[in-house]
Motif scaffolding. Structure first.
Motif, PDB file in Angstrom:
ATOM      1  N   ALA A 108      -6.868  17.487  12.008  1.00 19.84           N
ATOM      2  CA  ALA A 108      -7.050  16.843  13.305  1.00 19.84           C
ATOM      3  C   ALA A 108      -7.223  17.884  14.403  1.00 19.84           C
ATOM      4  CB  ALA A 108      -5.850  15.948  13.616  1.00 19.84           C
ATOM      5  N   ALA A 121      -5.170  10.180   0.645  1.00 19.03           N
ATOM      6  CA  ALA A 121      -4.116   9.213   0.952  1.00 19.03           C
ATOM      7  C   ALA A 121      -3.837   8.333  -0.251  1.00 19.03           C
ATOM      8  CB  ALA A 121      -4.546   8.357   2.135  1.00 19.03           C
ATOM      9  N   LEU A 122      -4.902   7.866  -0.891  1.00 22.14           N
ATOM     10  CA  LEU A 122      -4.729   6.987  -2.048  1.00 22.14           C
ATOM     11  C   LEU A 122      -4.014   7.723  -3.170  1.00 22.14           C
ATOM     12  CD1 LEU A 122      -8.061   5.019  -2.380  1.00 22.14           C
ATOM     13  CD2 LEU A 122      -5.772   4.139  -2.006  1.00 22.14           C
ATOM     14  N   LEU A 147      -2.901  16.880   7.600  1.00 18.81           N
ATOM     15  CA  LEU A 147      -3.567  16.016   8.574  1.00 18.81           C
ATOM     16  C   LEU A 147      -3.598  16.673   9.940  1.00 18.81           C
ATOM     17  CD1 LEU A 147      -2.089  12.505   7.667  1.00 18.81           C
ATOM     18  CD2 LEU A 147      -4.464  13.224   7.429  1.00 18.81           C
ATOM     19  N   LEU A 148      -2.488  17.322  10.296  1.00 16.76           N
ATOM     20  CA  LEU A 148      -2.423  17.962  11.611  1.00 16.76           C
ATOM     21  C   LEU A 148      -3.464  19.069  11.719  1.00 16.76           C
ATOM     22  CD1 LEU A 148      -1.038  18.340  14.350  1.00 16.76           C
ATOM     23  CD2 LEU A 148       0.482  19.986  13.248  1.00 16.76           C
ATOM     24  N   THR A 151     -10.107  12.073   3.570  1.00 17.34           N
ATOM     25  CA  THR A 151      -8.761  11.678   3.969  1.00 17.34           C
ATOM     26  C   THR A 151      -8.283  10.482   3.150  1.00 17.34           C
ATOM     27  OG1 THR A 151      -9.518  12.256   6.169  1.00 17.34           O
ATOM     28  CG2 THR A 151      -7.355  11.247   6.004  1.00 17.34           C
ATOM     29  N   LEU A 152      -9.175   9.500   3.016  1.00 21.11           N
ATOM     30  CA  LEU A 152      -8.803   8.274   2.300  1.00 21.11           C
ATOM     31  C   LEU A 152      -8.462   8.591   0.848  1.00 21.11           C
ATOM     32  CD1 LEU A 152      -8.576   5.185   2.400  1.00 21.11           C
ATOM     33  CD2 LEU A 152     -10.946   5.069   1.687  1.00 21.11           C
ATOM     34  N   SER A 157     -18.612  12.044  10.104  1.00 22.60           N
ATOM     35  CA  SER A 157     -17.303  11.388  10.210  1.00 22.60           C
ATOM     36  C   SER A 157     -16.980  10.636   8.921  1.00 22.60           C
ATOM     37  CB  SER A 157     -17.255  10.458  11.420  1.00 22.60           C
ATOM     38  OG  SER A 157     -18.191   9.426  11.295  1.00 22.60           O
ATOM     39  N   LEU A 158     -18.008  10.039   8.299  1.00 23.50           N
ATOM     40  CA  LEU A 158     -17.760   9.319   7.055  1.00 23.50           C
ATOM     41  C   LEU A 158     -17.249  10.274   5.976  1.00 23.50           C
ATOM     42  CD1 LEU A 158     -18.044   6.333   6.545  1.00 23.50           C
ATOM     43  CD2 LEU A 158     -20.295   6.722   5.580  1.00 23.50           C
ATOM     44  N   LEU A 183       1.486  16.323   3.531  1.00 24.76           N
ATOM     45  CA  LEU A 183       0.345  15.507   3.973  1.00 24.76           C
ATOM     46  C   LEU A 183       0.217  15.597   5.494  1.00 24.76           C
ATOM     47  CD1 LEU A 183      -1.793  13.388   3.161  1.00 24.76           C
ATOM     48  CD2 LEU A 183      -0.072  11.629   3.503  1.00 24.76           C
ATOM     49  N   TRP A 184       1.357  15.517   6.184  1.00 26.43           N
ATOM     50  CA  TRP A 184       1.332  15.591   7.650  1.00 26.43           C
ATOM     51  C   TRP A 184       0.761  16.913   8.118  1.00 26.43           C
ATOM     52  CZ3 TRP A 184       1.074  14.769  12.547  1.00 26.43           C
ATOM     53  CH2 TRP A 184       1.583  15.701  13.457  1.00 26.43           C
ATOM     54  N   GLY A 228      -0.457   8.221  -2.229  1.00 28.96           N
ATOM     55  CA  GLY A 228       0.171   6.907  -2.211  1.00 28.96           C
ATOM     56  C   GLY A 228       0.486   6.420  -3.611  1.00 28.96           C
ATOM     57  N   LEU A 258     -13.628  11.165   6.727  1.00 30.64           N
ATOM     58  CA  LEU A 258     -12.747  10.026   6.504  1.00 30.64           C
ATOM     59  C   LEU A 258     -12.582   9.736   5.021  1.00 30.64           C
ATOM     60  CD1 LEU A 258     -14.084   7.779   9.367  1.00 30.64           C
ATOM     61  CD2 LEU A 258     -11.810   8.778   9.236  1.00 30.64           C
ATOM     62  N   THR A 259     -13.671   9.892   4.257  1.00 29.10           N
ATOM     63  CA  THR A 259     -13.586   9.627   2.822  1.00 29.10           C
ATOM     64  C   THR A 259     -12.623  10.600   2.157  1.00 29.10           C
ATOM     65  OG1 THR A 259     -15.862   8.931   2.941  1.00 29.10           O
ATOM     66  CG2 THR A 259     -14.952   9.272   0.751  1.00 29.10           C
TER      67      THR A 259
END
Lengths: 107, 220, 841
Positions: B44, B90-91, B40-41, B86-87, B79-80, B36-37, B94, B83-84
């Protein structure tokens, strides 16, 4: 067009985000209460009572934003632009923060 | 596939190893977070590069700007969307990491400034100081308690961290893929000797589980 | 009288600028010498002083950071012992947050806003001064504790139970709780007066939807401060009560919960980040368009983004608590909110870049800092999104990765824009030009030093290094990373030192700057450099606002605007309506006074007595505090009717608003909003301790009918008091004597206080259980409010006795009535909450 006072206009401006904040707080509160009282185990139709309880305030906030969106132009006339954006913020924020509620593990 | 990707970044990784490194994971949960990192990296880095290029291009000749495209197109919708995505990721990860399904339960009890653990041994449940014994290749739930202030249980190579809070019991799932010794520490600032509040996790071969614990099995 | 049309106000005839200046200066200037500085209430003086003081604290915090970096440069340094190291990192965080960032933004906003809005001062000048003295005295207490070796040592977020009496027995934690709360008085004071000033003191015709973006940012900041600081203050008060009197709010063995502290702290702590970021973004939105010679892209979208940030940032406090064992669903919606708050940030970033595309950016010194902002803050924002991803947070939380992230956000998002702002407004503040070269060198040292320190620190964290450890003998793999961070940390320090030297040289030896050196459109440049205390010789109407700084400057100085000069020897400003800035009335501002300093010293005495543990004596110190506030209010009362003032040819405005809202009333409403947030946080605490906290159950109270009866009696007495106040107001407005009604009001409030005391006497011991403690806290809250209601009614009675209450001058009575209403509502809610707590057993 009716002339509205500054405080009324400010009220319209923050209505959308306030609706989100209200729904968010109530949902978080009900979530804690529901975990305490064992709501996730109780089924109401297709959803657990827990998810219902958390989703309802959001639905109310969304409904409120939609109703206000339909009337903002008639009430504020040429000054309706910013309050309309505010209502959209409330609407999208409520939809967005509540979407994970339907999937994540509850307690 | 994992090996191929690992081979692609050997230089980066070689500098990142260490007994406490989240970037040299030794279990499926820590592995998931490490992937995941890296994802994300990469994302980003791309986004940052994009913004820097846009800023640099701002120093060109003045030009017509479509306001809606900048503030709503880029600012809101682009951006939305990012972000969506990513979210959602993540979920999903998680949920996978949560303690679902059966697992071996061990207890970790924190105090200023040491840990004691309770887990199965050949002579029944055994308490050890400073060393947690777990079987490799099996999910383990660590039940966390504290008798004084807030501490946090963290074995970077095996999974995330979770606080040990007085008056509560928290549950953290960890898993070691292979037998070995892993380092752990208290991650939440807990007073004077916070830095020395370390412990070890020994993952045993499943064939040798539960372990025969002698006095050498626990830290003096 | 219908409100005058602001677009058709005739201009005043031009006069010679110099005599006009002398006339105004006599009325508005500070007194001579040191005493003049002490008594000054001018926003220009106090704004500068806030910023200068904040800069000094920044230096102290920076020194502490250097000590931390020196300690961490090698794995097993014996440079600092652990106890001292813990004090140093705690103080570094606390100083930077509470003594640098917040006061810095307050100072900048106080200095600039009246100038940008086209008025002469803030709404409550004495409050600015009080805020400053509270800040200085509170900050001094913290620094003195550091020098004495008794500074707080539990980390800047002071987690319980570590910060409780058992595990932090000295006065260290009390220093933090009392000192920071004392400093926060200045934050609340600034928030109230900035908000009222933006809403009520804008130049006539300057609509909310047209005011400078900086004012929108500060409006958002002020609103956030009013909602964000009360939970922190509540948390500090509760923890101090636990430490001082053993009320176990956070003690798990007696039904308390350490997580309640975390909720209250982060309910403040996360919005705090945005409170700090918003004014910095305001500087960017002001400076970027001017330096690009164009207008801002997307004014409306930026205002909406501010609105979104103000609200959304209150929905993600739990993202600092992802590892405390909160259910995944709750994590999920806090995670979603954390993602969402990135959208308004993105909107602003793209609006700024769009502005740069539309214009032609000039690579002046402020622009360098703006580029430094983009480079740094974008990375900080992206690591922020990473940390909002729950699984990643479980690894990165409490490691050096978070340290790196927060410095990227705070230095990138606050310090770089502030440095841009300081270099931008230095010609205004000092009246001088800077010396070329030094500033650029400072910029590059700061930028390189910063990234050298913090970029690789992300990796240090991912390699497992936790925050707040002084040594790492077992982990040689972290050594090179730490050593390079330490080296570049010193580079950054040299950069900041050079920046400071540059400022001092500019202020002392720079060449005289021309007026409006940047050719900016906003009113803050339409004045002499450095600005006189009164800002504008006459106040800009609609026409002059359109002309920009360059065009309006001379006409304003020659008195062609509104309300020219100070012919009546009073400090006069214009009060306008909230939305469209219609002219409402003329307000008279107070003259220089030492009262704020004396009041701050009285409060300081209370704080010191608490700190020393003289709990029986401390309430005595509240008597002079009350007396001084009484004197403060007395001086605000107009004892005689003042004649209307001619602000432009043929345009008369009243000095007392007829039935309209006075500035004080607006201020009181803001205060009550903050008070309401405080109360709501207390109710949240009650609900949290009753529902979520896992500790032993609350023993039954055994509240009987007597308790219920005294509560109901108290409530009905408060209703009666409110009716009495209303009745008195009606009589005053129609010119009849109201003494009897006011006397009745005082008596009824006093009896209500007695009823409450009777109820309080029957409460179970608050040290028995957290539930008992929070119940007692609610009763104490209501008691405090009834006591203040008694003072309000007594004050109105005193005015009536002196014959100072009259038609159009009944503000004190209206304010008392407002307070009475709030007290009644709070008392009713508290009764309901206590009943619910009892019923839940």
């Amino acid at each position: 067009m009716r002339q509205v006072g500054g405080m009324v206009w400010l009220g319209w401006l923050i209505a959308g985000p306030t609706a989100w904040a209200g729904a968010f707080s109530v949902a978080y509160g009900l979530h804690g209460l529901g975990c305490e009282l064992g709501w996730p185990a109780l089924d109401v139709g297709p959803l657990s009572l827990q998810r219902m309880a958390i989703a309802l305030p959001s639905l109310a906030a969304i409904l409120l934003c939609l109703v206000l969106l339909s009337r903002v132009k008639a009430t504020l006339g040429p000054e309706a632009g910013l309050p309309r954006l505010g209502l959209w913020i409330g609407l999208i924020a409520t939809l967005y923060t509540m979407a994970p509620v339907l999937v994540a593990t509850s307690c | 596939m994992k090996c191929a990707a690992l081979a692609a970044v050997p230089l980066v990784l070689s500098g990142c190893t260490g007994p406490l490194s989240t970037l040299s994971p030794s279990g499926p949960i820590a592995q998931d977070i490490a992937w995941l990192w890296w994802a994300l990296l990469a994302g980003a880095a791309l986004l940052a590069l994009m913004v820097f290029v846009l800023v640099a291009l701002g120093f060109g000749r003045p030009r017509e700007v479509a306001e809606g495209r900048w503030v709503f197109g880029m600012g809101v919708w682009f951006s939305l969307a990012v972000l969506t995505l990513t979210l959602a990721g993540a979920l999903w990860i998680g949920e996978r990491m949560l303690p679902h399904g059966p697992a071996l339960e061990v207890h970790a009890h924190a105090r200023q400034w040491s840990w004691s653990f309770t887990h199965p041994g050949t002579t029944g449940r055994t308490e050890t100081e400073g060393v947690l014994h777990i079987p490799a290749g099996r999910p383990v739930d660590v039940l966390l308690t504290s008798s004084d202030v807030i501490h946090s249980f963290w074995v970077p190579q095996l999974g995330g961290k979770m606080d040990a809070i007085p008056g509560r019991q928290n549950r953290l799932r960890i898993e070691a893929a292979r037998p070995g010794t892993y380092e752990g520490l208290c991650a939440e600032f807990c007073g004077l000797e916070h830095a020395s509040m370390r412990f070890e996790v020994i993952a045993h071969d499943p064939a040798a589980w539960p372990p025969l614990l002698t006095m050498e099995g626990s830290r003096p | 009288m219908s409100p005058p049309d602001v677009t058709a106000i005739p201009a005043n005839p031009p006069r010679r600028a110099l005599p006009l200046h002398r006339e105004l200066d006599r009325v508005w200037r500070n007194g001579p010498g040191l005493w003049g500085q002490v008594t000054s209430v001018s926003h220009t003086t106090l704004g500068l002083r806030f910023m200068a003081t904040a800069f000094v604290f920044f230096g102290i915090g920076g020194l502490l950071a250097m000590l931390i970096r020196a300690q961490l440069a090698t794995p097993q340094s014996a440079f600092l012992d652990t106890a001292l190291y813990n004090q140093i990192f705690t103080m570094h965080g606390s100083i930077m947050m509470f003594l640098f960032a917040i006061p810095m933004l307050e100072g900048l906003a106080m200095y600039l806003l009246p100038k940008m809005l086209g008025t002469r001062d803030l709404a409550f000048p004495r409050l600015s001064a009080l805020g400053y003295w509270c800040y200085l005295l509170g900050g001094t207490i913290l620094i003195a504790a550091l020098l004495a070796g008794v500074a707080p040592a539990d980390g800047w977020f002071m987690y319980t139970p570590l910060s409780g009496k058992t595990y932090s027995p000295g006065i260290n934690a009390d220093v933090w709780l009392l000192g920071v709360t004392f400093v926060e008085i200045s934050a609340l004071a600034a928030a109230i007066e900035l908000m009222v000033s933006i809403l009520r003191l804008r130049a006539p015709g300057m609509k909310l939807t047209q005011m400078p973006l900086f004012a929108w940012y500060i409006l958002g900041t002020a609103a956030m401060m009013l909602a964000g600081f009360p939970p922190l203050i509540l948390g500090s008060v509760l923890l101090e009560m636990e430490r001082a009197f053993g009320w176990p709010f956070f003690d798990p063995e007696r039904g308390g919960d350490p997580l309640l502290w975390q909720h209250l702290f982060w309910l403040f702590g996360h919005p705090e980040v945005y409170i700090i970021f918003l004014p910095a973004a305001g500087v960017l939105s002001t400076v970027i368009p001017v330096l690009c010679r164009t207008t801002i892209v997307g004014y409306g979208a930026i205002v909406a983004a501010i609105l979104g940030m103000v609200f959304l940032s209150f929905g993600l406090w739990v993202h600092h608590m992802f590892t405390v064992g909160i259910p995944h669903l709750a994590l999920a919606f806090f995670s979603a909110a954390s993602m969402l708050v990135a959208v308004p940030t993105a909107v602003q970033i793209f609006a700024w870049i769009g502005t740069m595309w539309r214009g032609r950016p000039e690579l002046k010194l402020p622009m360098l800092y703006i580029l430094g902002f983009f480079f740094t803050f974008v990375m900080g924002g992206l690591t922020g999104v990473m940390l909002a991803v729950v699984p990643f947070n479980w690894q990165a939380h409490d490691t050096a990765f978070v340290t790196a992230h927060l410095h990227y956000v705070l230095i990138g998002g606050f310090v770089f824009p502030m440095l841009a702002g300081v270099t931008w407004w230095m010609p205004l503040m000092s009246g001088r030009r800077r010396i070329k070269g030094l500033g650029e060198a400072a910029f590059w040292l700061i930028l390189i030093g910063f990234h050298g320190t913090f970029f690789l620190m992300h990796l240090t964290g991912l390699m497992g290094m936790p925050r707040r450890i002084p040594t790492y003998a077992d982990n040689p793999e972290w050594m090179w990373l730490n050593l390079s961070s330490s080296f570049f940390g010193f580079v950054m320090t040299i950069g900041f030192a050079l920046f400071t030297i540059d400022l001092i040289l500019q202020a002392g030896f720079g060449k005289r700057s021309v007026r409006d050196p940047w050719q900016a459109p906003s009113l803050d440049w339409a004045m002499a450099l450095p600005p006189p205390n009164y800002n504008f010789a006459s106040l800009p109407g609609v026409e002059l606002q359109k002309e920009g700084a360059g065009g309006a400057m001379l006409k304003l100085a020659r008195g062609e605007g509104l309300l020219p000069g100070a012919p009546r020897g009073r400090r006069e400003i214009l009060v306008t309506s909230v939305g469209t800035a219609r002219l409402e009335h003329v307000a008279l501002l107070p003259f220089n006074t030492a009262l704020p300093l004396v009041l701050a010293l009285a409060i300081c005495a209370f704080v010191l007595l608490m700190l020393a543990g003289f709990y029986a004596l401390a309430p005595v110190a509240l008597i002079p505090v009350t007396g001084l506030i009484w004197a403060w209010a007395r001086r605000a009362v107009a004892s005689v009717d003042a004649a209307p003032v001619e602000v432009a040819p043929g345009l008369l405005l009243p000095v007392h608003p007829e039935g309209g809202t006075t500035l004080t009333q607006s201020g009181l409403r803001c205060l009550l909003f903050a008070d309401g947030t405080f109360f709501a946080s207390l109710l949240f605490g009650l609900a949290f301790l009753s529902l979520v906290s896992p500790g032993p159950p609350l023993p039954a109270w055994g509240a009987d009918q007597k308790v219920l009866l005294s509560a109901l009696a108290g409530l009905s007495l408060l209703v009666t008091g409110g009716l009495g106040a209303r009745w008195a107001l009606g009589r005053v407005e129609s010119g009849r004597p109201a003494g009897a009604a006011l006397f009745g009001w005082v008596i009824v409030n006093l009896v209500a206080l007695v009823a409450l005391a009777a109820l309080a006497a029957g409460l179970p011991d608050p040290t028995r259980h957290a539930g008992d403690a929070v119940r007692a806290a609610l009763v104490a809250y209501v008691g405090l409010h009834i006591t203040i209601a008694v003072l309000f009614s007594a004050f109105a009675l005193d005015l009536a006795r002196r014959g100072e209450l009259a038609h159009g001058r009944a503000g004190a009575l209206r304010n008392g009535w407002l307070w009475q209403g709030y007290t009644l509502a709070a008392a009713a809610l508290a009764t309901a909450a206590l009943w619910a707590q009892e019923a839940a057993l």
